[in-house]
Design a protein around this motif. Sequence first.
Motif, PDB file in Angstrom:
ATOM      1  N   ALA A 116       0.832  -1.210   0.000  1.00 27.82           N
ATOM      2  CA  ALA A 116       0.000   0.000   0.000  1.00 27.82           C
ATOM      3  C   ALA A 116       0.868   1.262   0.000  1.00 27.82           C
ATOM      4  O   ALA A 116       0.609   2.195  -0.767  1.00 27.82           O
ATOM      5  N   GLU A 117       1.905   1.281   0.842  1.00 28.64           N
ATOM      6  CA  GLU A 117       2.794   2.450   0.918  1.00 28.64           C
ATOM      7  C   GLU A 117       3.485   2.716  -0.409  1.00 28.64           C
ATOM      8  O   GLU A 117       3.720   3.868  -0.769  1.00 28.64           O
ATOM      9  N   ALA A 118       3.824   1.656  -1.125  1.00 28.05           N
ATOM     10  CA  ALA A 118       4.521   1.784  -2.401  1.00 28.05           C
ATOM     11  C   ALA A 118       3.558   1.856  -3.590  1.00 28.05           C
ATOM     12  O   ALA A 118       4.001   1.878  -4.739  1.00 28.05           O
ATOM     13  N   SER A 119       2.252   1.884  -3.327  1.00 30.15           N
ATOM     14  CA  SER A 119       1.219   1.912  -4.368  1.00 30.15           C
ATOM     15  C   SER A 119       1.362   0.746  -5.352  1.00 30.15           C
ATOM     16  O   SER A 119       1.217   0.919  -6.565  1.00 30.15           O
ATOM     17  N   LEU A 120       1.634  -0.431  -4.809  1.00 33.45           N
ATOM     18  CA  LEU A 120       1.767  -1.642  -5.622  1.00 33.45           C
ATOM     19  C   LEU A 120       0.479  -2.443  -5.518  1.00 33.45           C
ATOM     20  O   LEU A 120      -0.099  -2.572  -4.452  1.00 33.45           O
ATOM     21  N   ARG A 121       0.042  -2.993  -6.628  1.00 29.19           N
ATOM     22  CA  ARG A 121      -1.253  -3.685  -6.673  1.00 29.19           C
ATOM     23  C   ARG A 121      -1.148  -5.199  -6.554  1.00 29.19           C
ATOM     24  O   ARG A 121      -2.145  -5.882  -6.364  1.00 29.19           O
ATOM     25  N   THR A 122       0.076  -5.734  -6.680  1.00 28.33           N
ATOM     26  CA  THR A 122       0.241  -7.185  -6.691  1.00 28.33           C
ATOM     27  C   THR A 122       1.407  -7.600  -5.814  1.00 28.33           C
ATOM     28  O   THR A 122       2.479  -7.007  -5.875  1.00 28.33           O
ATOM     29  N   GLN A 160       5.095 -20.376  -7.440  1.00 31.16           N
ATOM     30  CA  GLN A 160       4.891 -18.929  -7.372  1.00 31.16           C
ATOM     31  C   GLN A 160       3.421 -18.629  -7.100  1.00 31.16           C
ATOM     32  O   GLN A 160       2.532 -19.264  -7.667  1.00 31.16           O
ATOM     33  N   MET A 161       3.188 -17.662  -6.214  1.00 35.14           N
ATOM     34  CA  MET A 161       1.820 -17.262  -5.857  1.00 35.14           C
ATOM     35  C   MET A 161       1.716 -15.748  -5.957  1.00 35.14           C
ATOM     36  O   MET A 161       2.705 -15.024  -5.827  1.00 35.14           O
ATOM     37  N   ARG A 162       0.491 -15.282  -6.173  1.00 33.91           N
ATOM     38  CA  ARG A 162       0.220 -13.843  -6.278  1.00 33.91           C
ATOM     39  C   ARG A 162      -0.919 -13.441  -5.360  1.00 33.91           C
ATOM     40  O   ARG A 162      -1.849 -14.208  -5.143  1.00 33.91           O
ATOM     41  N   LEU A 163      -0.831 -12.216  -4.911  1.00 33.05           N
ATOM     42  CA  LEU A 163      -1.874 -11.600  -4.105  1.00 33.05           C
ATOM     43  C   LEU A 163      -2.273 -10.308  -4.802  1.00 33.05           C
ATOM     44  O   LEU A 163      -1.430  -9.445  -5.030  1.00 33.05           O
ATOM     45  N   ARG A 164      -3.527 -10.219  -5.151  1.00 34.12           N
ATOM     46  CA  ARG A 164      -4.047  -8.983  -5.772  1.00 34.12           C
ATOM     47  C   ARG A 164      -4.558  -8.088  -4.675  1.00 34.12           C
ATOM     48  O   ARG A 164      -5.359  -8.507  -3.841  1.00 34.12           O
TER      49      ARG A 164
END
Length: 167
Positions: A116-122, A160-164
């Motif tokens: 959130a602090e870095a404005s990253l979505r994934t 590998q896993m992702r979190l949106r």
Amino acid sequence: MRTATLDDLEPVIDVHTRARLAYYGAGGLAPEAVRDPAQVREQRTGWTEAIRSPVKRVVCADVDGEIVGVGAMGPPHSPDEDPGSVGQLYQIHVAPGRWGNGVGSTLHAAFVAYLAEASLRTGLLEVWERNARARSFYARHGWKPDGRSRPGPLDAPYVQMRLRVLG
């Protein structure tokens, strides 16, 4: 929860080693493989560089002055990933005696805050296929396998896993 410093290096390595012995052991890997001298040197170098890095973040879960968990995060390792939209969770390790007490979830929340602090979505991570406990933990926190993997010990890949993240 606090940012790690070089003064924390020994307890960070201790938590990392104990956690690795537990989950790799549960997956069938011999303790000697985890404590291999080359891996121990690599571990020390990696944590030192991560703590010193201006682009990575290492956090410690501290209970009554004892480091009981550690997390590391930063830009993605793969050049195929966009560092403007993806942050990588490199590691979460919790001392085995503290499993199930919310330490891992607190470290995970620190990663989500980093995104959130870095404005990253994934969020992106890799987890050893035989580490069922970690895979279940990440799934409970919304992570999904993305179909990619790389070779791991005992012919079991790192998945590998992702979190949106909504944003």
